[in-house]
Write a protein that holds these residues in place. Structure first.
Motif, mmCIF file in Angstrom:
data_model
loop_
_atom_site.group_PDB
_atom_site.id
_atom_site.type_symbol
_atom_site.label_atom_id
_atom_site.label_comp_id
_atom_site.label_asym_id
_atom_site.label_seq_id
_atom_site.Cartn_x
_atom_site.Cartn_y
_atom_site.Cartn_z
ATOM 1 N N ARG A 163 22.980 43.042 29.804
ATOM 2 C CA ARG A 163 24.052 43.273 28.809
ATOM 3 C C ARG A 163 24.555 44.849 28.892
ATOM 4 N N GLU A 164 23.458 45.589 29.078
ATOM 5 C CA GLU A 164 23.881 47.097 28.881
ATOM 6 C C GLU A 164 24.539 47.487 30.116
ATOM 7 N N GLN A 165 24.239 46.960 31.155
ATOM 8 C CA GLN A 165 24.835 47.349 32.441
ATOM 9 C C GLN A 165 26.509 46.865 32.501
ATOM 10 N N TYR A 166 26.614 45.645 31.936
ATOM 11 C CA TYR A 166 28.024 45.075 31.860
ATOM 12 C C TYR A 166 28.823 45.957 30.682
ATOM 13 N N GLN A 167 28.252 46.345 29.881
ATOM 14 C CA GLN A 167 29.072 47.290 28.740
ATOM 15 C C GLN A 167 29.391 48.504 29.341
ATOM 16 N N LYS A 168 28.255 49.111 30.162
ATOM 17 C CA LYS A 168 28.604 50.608 30.975
ATOM 18 C C LYS A 168 29.737 50.308 31.822
ATOM 19 N N PHE A 169 29.698 49.277 32.465
ATOM 20 C CA PHE A 169 30.894 49.146 33.592
ATOM 21 C C PHE A 169 32.046 48.923 33.207
ATOM 22 N N LEU A 170 32.159 48.201 31.992
ATOM 23 C CA LEU A 170 33.586 47.852 31.458
ATOM 24 C C LEU A 170 34.105 48.782 30.417
ATOM 25 N N LYS A 191 46.042 56.156 44.339
ATOM 26 C CA LYS A 191 47.155 56.144 43.216
ATOM 27 C C LYS A 191 46.570 56.787 42.080
ATOM 28 N N LYS A 192 45.377 57.460 42.262
ATOM 29 C CA LYS A 192 45.067 58.504 41.147
ATOM 30 C C LYS A 192 44.216 57.715 40.287
ATOM 31 N N PHE A 193 44.013 56.643 40.157
ATOM 32 C CA PHE A 193 43.067 56.034 39.085
ATOM 33 C C PHE A 193 41.521 56.297 39.274
ATOM 34 N N ILE A 194 40.803 56.146 38.080
ATOM 35 C CA ILE A 194 39.358 56.373 38.209
ATOM 36 C C ILE A 194 38.923 54.932 38.215
ATOM 37 N N VAL A 195 38.189 54.504 39.138
ATOM 38 C CA VAL A 195 37.539 53.415 39.489
ATOM 39 C C VAL A 195 36.120 53.037 39.377
ATOM 40 N N LYS A 196 35.611 52.024 38.654
ATOM 41 C CA LYS A 196 34.372 51.677 38.790
ATOM 42 C C LYS A 196 34.417 50.320 39.569
ATOM 43 N N GLY A 197 33.137 50.159 40.211
ATOM 44 C CA GLY A 197 33.079 49.192 41.308
ATOM 45 C C GLY A 197 31.713 48.521 40.976
ATOM 46 N N SER A 198 31.733 47.354 41.225
ATOM 47 C CA SER A 198 30.437 46.414 41.077
ATOM 48 C C SER A 198 30.265 45.799 42.254
ATOM 49 N N SER A 199 28.653 45.843 42.560
ATOM 50 C CA SER A 199 28.418 44.736 43.833
ATOM 51 C C SER A 199 26.857 44.285 43.449
ATOM 52 N N THR A 200 26.443 43.271 43.960
ATOM 53 C CA THR A 200 25.210 42.800 43.864
ATOM 54 C C THR A 200 24.366 43.285 44.823
ATOM 55 N N THR A 201 24.577 44.087 45.876
ATOM 56 C CA THR A 201 23.625 44.494 46.785
ATOM 57 C C THR A 201 23.409 46.043 46.937
ATOM 58 N N GLN A 202 22.161 46.433 47.086
ATOM 59 C CA GLN A 202 21.874 47.990 46.855
ATOM 60 C C GLN A 202 22.433 48.629 48.209
ATOM 61 N N THR A 203 22.328 47.876 49.233
ATOM 62 C CA THR A 203 23.215 48.705 50.452
ATOM 63 C C THR A 203 24.653 49.001 50.444
ATOM 64 N N LYS A 204 25.260 48.380 49.209
ATOM 65 C CA LYS A 204 26.810 48.684 49.178
ATOM 66 C C LYS A 204 26.884 49.943 48.312
ATOM 67 N N LYS A 205 25.844 50.458 47.525
ATOM 68 C CA LYS A 205 26.021 51.599 46.857
ATOM 69 C C LYS A 205 26.748 52.854 47.377
ATOM 70 N N PRO A 206 25.953 53.209 48.771
ATOM 71 C CA PRO A 206 26.383 54.501 49.489
ATOM 72 C C PRO A 206 28.004 54.328 49.832
ATOM 73 N N ILE A 207 28.299 53.002 50.042
ATOM 74 C CA ILE A 207 29.689 52.824 50.633
ATOM 75 C C ILE A 207 30.554 53.156 49.352
ATOM 76 N N LEU A 208 30.343 52.612 48.501
ATOM 77 C CA LEU A 208 31.039 52.731 47.025
ATOM 78 C C LEU A 208 31.054 54.199 46.869
ATOM 79 N N ILE A 209 30.142 54.829 46.783
ATOM 80 C CA ILE A 209 29.899 56.397 46.503
ATOM 81 C C ILE A 209 31.121 57.169 47.481
ATOM 82 N N GLU A 210 30.777 56.838 48.914
ATOM 83 C CA GLU A 210 31.430 57.439 49.599
ATOM 84 C C GLU A 210 33.083 57.247 49.444
#
Length: 271
Positions: free
Chosen positions: A59-66, A25-44
């Protein structure tokens, strides 16, 4: 709606396909995960990945994410562990300072916050959850409402089914299953995503909304048919009268969001 940014906290069973739908729907999406193996799935999938666990005080990560997101979707359930209520609240408290007054929030809640009433349940009843998970979720709802007020919409979802979440597995081979005549409260993944998108599209903020299919077949009929559809041994139910139950009303979701459920009858999943 287009080109807005959304942060999806928790890209799991529901969050990942939701993020993909938002991207379509043309949104820009940031997504969080707790596992390293999920990172390439999110990027793809075209999702900007962030890896962290709430409670780690990053805190720095939370701030960047939001940061920079007009909408934040909080979508992770409490773990079934001791002290579930206090731990879940502390996890949410980690991110609250980084949510600004201009940001809107959707909290993916659960109908487990409702007690058995032996009747229909609407969003207006006083909630008295009976299980620890429901108590934890309700406590977080109250925490978010106190901080975010009209910038928050709470979506209370019923039992989640769809795709790799096959309900036939839940009670297959079980014996002497109780309360077989109780109505089930079910919602398909596609309808969960549809409701969230409708909330965003209609800018429906400051609300509490139930998500549940229209029809409520009995537990015995639903899980027997689900097991047979999955080629599993159906459960055997006790012969008993109808005891404790609740029927989740979706009337508000259909009226306030003008939403039509893709799967209004859970039994149609097995046709």
């Amino acid at each position: 709606m287009q080109n807005q940014q959304i942060s999806v906290l928790g890209c799991g069973w529901l969050g990942l396909p939701l993020a993909k739908r938002l991207i379509s729907k043309k949104f820009i999406v940031k997504g969080s995960s707790t596992t390293q193996t999920k990172k390439p799935i999110l990027i793809e999938a075209g999702i900007k990945p962030y890896l962290f666990k709430l409670g780690d005080n990053k805190r720095e990560q939370y701030q960047k994410f939001l940061s920079g997101s007009q909408i934040i979707i909080i979508n992770f359930p409490p773990k079934r562990i001791p002290n579930i209520k206090s731990i879940y609240q502390e996890q949410i408290k980690d991110i609250l300072p980084h949510i600004t007054p201009s940001q809107k929030v959707i909290f993916i809640s659960s109908t487990s916050v409702y007690q058995d009433t032996n009747d229909w349940v609407t969003e207006s009843i006083e909630t008295k959850p009976e299980k620890d998970s429901g108590k934890a979720i309700l406590a977080v709802e109250e925490l978010l409402k106190s901080k975010l007020k009209q910038n928050l919409t709470i979506l209370r979802l019923s039992g989640l089914v769809g795709y790799d979440r096959i309900p036939g597995k839940f009670l297959a081979n079980k014996k002497e299953v109780s309360n077989g005549k109780a109505p089930v409260n079910i919602i398909h993944q596609d309808d969960c995503i549809g409701l969230i998108c409708a909330i965003i599209q209609k800018k429906c903020w400051g609300e509490i909304i139930n998500g549940c299919a229209d029809e409520h077949p009995s537990k015995e009929i639903f899980y027997t048919k689900a097991a047979k559809h999955a080629n599993l041994t159906p459960p055997e139910f006790k012969i008993s009268e109808l005891s404790k139950f609740k029927k989740i009303s979706n009337t508000k979701s259909k009226s306030i969001l003008n939403y039509s459920y893709k799967y209004p009858n859970p039994l149609a999943l097995f046709d």
